[in-house]
Design a protein around this motif. Structure first.
Motif, short mmCIF file in Angstrom:
data_model
loop_
_atom_site.label_atom_id
_atom_site.label_comp_id
_atom_site.label_asym_id
_atom_site.label_seq_id
_atom_site.Cartn_x
_atom_site.Cartn_y
_atom_site.Cartn_z
N ALA A 101 -14.52 12.24 -2.05
CA ALA A 101 -14.28 12.13 -0.87
C ALA A 101 -13.33 10.79 -0.72
N VAL A 102 -12.36 10.60 0.20
CA VAL A 102 -11.99 9.49 0.79
C VAL A 102 -12.32 9.23 2.31
N THR A 141 -11.08 0.15 -0.58
CA THR A 141 -9.65 -0.03 -0.90
C THR A 141 -8.82 0.00 0.52
N ASP A 142 -7.54 -0.12 0.23
CA ASP A 142 -6.66 0.29 1.47
C ASP A 142 -6.32 1.65 1.19
N VAL A 143 -5.55 2.25 2.08
CA VAL A 143 -5.34 3.50 2.13
C VAL A 143 -4.12 3.88 1.17
N ASP A 144 -3.20 3.01 1.07
CA ASP A 144 -2.17 3.38 0.08
C ASP A 144 -2.78 3.44 -1.50
N SER A 145 -3.56 2.40 -1.47
CA SER A 145 -4.18 2.51 -3.07
C SER A 145 -5.12 3.72 -3.31
N ALA A 146 -5.51 4.43 -2.09
CA ALA A 146 -6.45 5.54 -2.24
C ALA A 146 -5.50 6.86 -2.49
N LEU A 147 -4.27 6.59 -2.35
CA LEU A 147 -3.47 7.87 -2.57
C LEU A 147 -3.57 8.70 -3.78
N PRO A 148 -3.53 8.01 -4.96
CA PRO A 148 -3.83 8.92 -6.09
C PRO A 148 -5.15 9.49 -6.14
N ALA A 149 -6.32 8.93 -5.65
CA ALA A 149 -7.54 9.54 -5.44
C ALA A 149 -7.41 10.94 -4.61
#
Length: 339
Positions: A101-102, A141-149
């Motif tokens: 989850a994010v 992390t920041d939300v942009d860095s979480a996009l791959p996850a």
């Protein structure tokens, strides 16, 4: 904002910026919303981070909705990416090292993303439960860095429900593109080693005709100085040119439009903003002309000052008569299909 692709019928989407006040319209940084329109309906609003959903904006409300170019839309999207989660903290939650989850948190609020696309964010208590779950871990992390996850969660969820998703595979050029089904470039029977998502029947029925139209727009060719577009009753009909109910053509700049009425007669007509259109090449052009010549068609002859001045029915094999040809002596008159 006055680029050709603001209104081009050959663009992938038509984009609209949403502004609160009329005086804000001169500066794209003042936009508080972004809409994309793939066809003549189905407006989607941008929520940031590749998240598009059914639009809540209403042109009849206090919002001012203005057409913008693709470059303008990208500018607004980047700004919305920055502000969408302003003040929120982002964590990627994993169980035994595997993300599941994010989670976004902000002053007593908690939302989670678990790989679902239709309902992107839902209420959550995962961060509250985290201390009591020894196999869980959280990486901030920041939300942009979480996009791959997030993209990985989409693929994982689809794989778990693979038995229910039997309508083909949407293919993508970039792994993160799976966050937006609209960014698929093809639908195939098998994934074939590509970044791909299995689709359900509803998704495929919506995506396939969109891609037929989009690819035709991207590869549209000039035929003797004109672009030709077949006109259809529905988006789904665009997959079969033989179902076209009309035919129009335009100059390369899309400034001048003409309607096929038969016997190589092409009177002026209006831009088909509210029609389902498909750019076609020379082989399909012959098929559409042959089909239209075999059916009875009806037309209105329009004067800008007088309105409709004639209704004309044209049977198969019948040549356009004087009533339909009177536009030749009146350059402001035009003809359109009558339904």
């Amino acid at each position: 904002m006055a680029d050709r692709d603001v209104s081009s019928l050959f663009a992938d989407y038509r984009y609209y910026g949403v502004f609160e006040n009329r005086q804000d319209l001169s500066n794209l940084d003042n936009a508080h919303g972004l809409i994309r329109r793939p066809e003549i309906y189905g407006d989607e609003q941008y929520n940031g981070q590749r998240d598009w959903s059914r639009s809540r904006f209403d042109e009849r409300s206090y919002d001012h909705i203005v057409a913008v170019s693709q470059a303008g839309a990208e500018h607004i999207a980047r700004r919305l990416d920055r502000v969408a989660w302003d003040g929120w903290r982002c964590h990627v939650l994993s169980e035994k090292g595997r993300p599941f989850a994010v989670v976004m948190t902000k002053t007593g609020r908690e939302l989670e993303f678990d790989g679902r696309l239709r309902v992107r964010w839902s209420k959550s208590d995962l961060m509250i439960r985290l201390p009591d779950e020894p196999s869980w871990s959280a990486e901030e992390t920041d939300v942009d860095s979480a996009l791959p996850a997030m993209a990985a969660l989409v693929r994982q969820r689809r794989e778990r429900h693979r038995a229910e998703l039997t309508a083909g595979w949407a293919l993508f050029r970039d792994p993160v593109d799976v966050l937006d089904l609209g960014s698929a470039y093809a639908v195939a029977v098998e994934p074939g080693g590509n970044t791909a998502l299995p689709l359900d029947e509803h998704e495929a029925a919506r995506l396939v005709p969109r891609l037929v139209v989009r690819n035709a727009r991207r590869t549209a060719e000039l035929i003797d100085g004109h672009h030709y577009l077949a006109v259809f009753d529905s988006l789904q009909d665009c997959a079969a040119v033989g179902t076209a109910r009309s035919l129009v053509r335009c100059t390369p700049d899309e400034e001048h439009w003409e309607l096929f009425v038969g016997d190589d007669e092409w009177p002026p007509t209006t831009r088909p903003y509210l029609e389902h259109t498909l750019p076609i090449g020379r082989p399909d052009l012959a098929e559409v002309i042959g089909k239209l010549a075999s059916v009875t068609r009806n037309f209105d002859v329009i004067s800008p000052s007088l309105g409709c001045v004639a209704h004309v029915e044209l049977a198969p094999g019948e040549r356009p008569g004087l009533a339909l040809r009177q536009w030749r002596d009146r350059p402001t008159w035009y003809v359109r299909d009558r339904w």
